[in-house]
Write a protein that holds these residues in place. Structure first.
Motif, PDB file in Angstrom:
ATOM      1  N   LYS A   1       2.417   1.755  -3.409  1.00 30.55           N
ATOM      2  CA  LYS A   1       1.447   2.302  -4.369  1.00 30.55           C
ATOM      3  C   LYS A   1       1.267   3.801  -4.159  1.00 30.55           C
ATOM      4  O   LYS A   1       1.139   4.566  -5.109  1.00 30.55           O
ATOM      5  CB  LYS A   1       0.111   1.582  -4.204  1.00 30.55           C
ATOM      6  N   ARG A   2       1.290   4.229  -2.896  1.00 30.89           N
ATOM      7  CA  ARG A   2       1.132   5.652  -2.591  1.00 30.89           C
ATOM      8  C   ARG A   2       2.345   6.454  -3.049  1.00 30.89           C
ATOM      9  O   ARG A   2       2.213   7.573  -3.530  1.00 30.89           O
ATOM     10  CB  ARG A   2       0.928   5.828  -1.083  1.00 30.89           C
TER      11      ARG A   2
ATOM     12  N   PRO B   1       2.544   5.149  -7.876  1.00 33.03           N
ATOM     13  CA  PRO B   1       1.450   4.345  -8.419  1.00 33.03           C
ATOM     14  C   PRO B   1       1.806   3.650  -9.729  1.00 33.03           C
ATOM     15  O   PRO B   1       1.440   2.502  -9.963  1.00 33.03           O
ATOM     16  CB  PRO B   1       0.324   5.367  -8.625  1.00 33.03           C
TER      17      PRO B   1
ATOM     18  N   LYS C   1       0.835  -1.208   0.000  1.00 29.82           N
ATOM     19  CA  LYS C   1       0.000   0.000   0.000  1.00 29.82           C
ATOM     20  C   LYS C   1       0.868   1.255   0.000  1.00 29.82           C
ATOM     21  O   LYS C   1       0.594   2.227  -0.723  1.00 29.82           O
ATOM     22  CB  LYS C   1      -0.910   0.002   1.234  1.00 29.82           C
ATOM     23  N   LEU C   2       1.924   1.241   0.819  1.00 28.34           N
ATOM     24  CA  LEU C   2       2.835   2.384   0.863  1.00 28.34           C
ATOM     25  C   LEU C   2       3.546   2.553  -0.468  1.00 28.34           C
ATOM     26  O   LEU C   2       3.755   3.676  -0.938  1.00 28.34           O
ATOM     27  CB  LEU C   2       3.853   2.197   1.991  1.00 28.34           C
TER      28      LEU C   2
END
Length: 333
Positions: free
Chosen positions: A320-321, A324, A317-318
């Protein structure tokens, strides 16, 4: 995990039969699972780039401080704060904190799209430190430091060979196989075939080895876990806090000193994981298989597996942030 618990609790004699399959105190089923699990990630490492990894002083300094100063200190603190009335479990957790990860971290790092070259280098570096420092740190955290603080002291009788044996089996064999396999196959064919064809074929082995190892671990201790759920829960609390604190602190420290996502993730998983095989072997060899120290060592990987799987998702998730586009591309590959 559920399959392992069910097998251990319902199949008569299975835990004893699995425990009996040993060579010089090393569980053969667990060793096979770990070796199969570790080979694909280590086969993907480009060993000719180790020089560039070693040149990154930030990577080495941050990782060594986290693993050999911060990690043991945090586990010592959590064990005394949360298990002040349970000295056997407390000692077992301190031993877990001293045994830095040299096996599963390679898979967690790979799943989180960390830097494979950096992971292999740091695991090798930590293995050297483990052989040299484990016994000394055990004396410091179980005897010297508690004595200074006016707390109950303990002892740790562990041989250098016991530590070196764990490193040689669970890192040396797959590392040698990955290095030699790449050198030989790239000479016989070429790098393009090796990375685009061979690695694609062997990649699923890591997942199969991981699942097999988890089933074996849980089946070996299924009855004990079900018979002593409250004790397991007491041991689990400091472990969960430890994994969360170590991973989060390591990841954001790495980002703070300027590392990119792949190396930050690698440092975080290297710092958060533990060498449960060594911790269990030391606890059993020193205190006995039925001791509370051994149970704490066994509970370690049972909590570590789901905790670090969850942290893999947090890490992605990190990633992707942060980026992206590269995250989507990495998922497709």
């Amino acid at each position: 995990m559920l399959a392992g618990l069910a097998l251990g609790a319902t199949v008569p004699g299975l835990p004893d039969a699995l425990s009996a399959i040993q060579v010089d105190g090393v569980s053969v089923p667990i060793a096979l699972g770990l070796l199969v699990m570790m080979y694909p990630p280590l086969a993907k490492v480009r060993y000719d780039q180790f020089g560039a990894v070693a040149a990154d002083r930030r990577l080495m300094v941050v990782s060594l401080i986290l693993n050999w100063v911060v990690g043991p200190a945090i586990m010592f603190t959590l064990a005394w704060l949360l298990l002040p009335d349970l000295p056997e479990y407390r000692t077992g957790l301190i031993i877990v904190g001293l045994a830095r990860c040299i096996a599963m971290v390679v898979v967690w790092n790979d799943l989180a799209c960390g830097d494979r070259n950096a992971a292999a280098f740091l695991v090798t570096l930590n293995s050297i430190f483990q052989v040299v420092m484990f016994a000394g740190l055990g004396w410091f955290y179980l005897d010297l430091l508690p004595g200074w603080l006016g707390l109950q002291t303990g002892t740790l009788d562990v041989s250098m060979w016991q530590i070196a044996k764990s490193v040689l089996i669970f890192l040396g064999i797959p590392l040698a196989a990955g290095f030699l396999g790449r050198r030989i196959l790239e000479r016989v064919r070429d790098r393009q075939w090796y990375e685009n064809t061979y690695l694609r074929r062997i990649s699923p082995l890591a997942l199969y080895g991981l699942l097999f190892t988890i089933v074996i671990l849980f089946s070996l201790q299924g009855r004990q876990i079900l018979d002593r759920p409250f004790d397991v829960a007491r041991i689990a609390v400091p472990l969960l806090l430890y994994f969360a604190l170590m991973w989060t602190g390591a990841y954001y420290t790495s980002r703070l000193v300027g590392m990119d996502y792949p190396r930050s993730a690698t440092v975080a998983f290297t710092a958060a994981g533990n060498n449960f095989e060594l911790a269990i072997a030391v606890a059993i060899g020193t205190f006995g298989a039925a001791s509370g120290q051994a149970l704490a060592g066994v509970v370690g990987p049972l909590i570590e597996v789901p905790a670090l799987v969850a942290l893999v998702y947090v890490s992605l998730k990190l990633r992707k942030r942060i980026s992206p586009a590269s995250s989507t591309e990495g998922t497709r590959s």
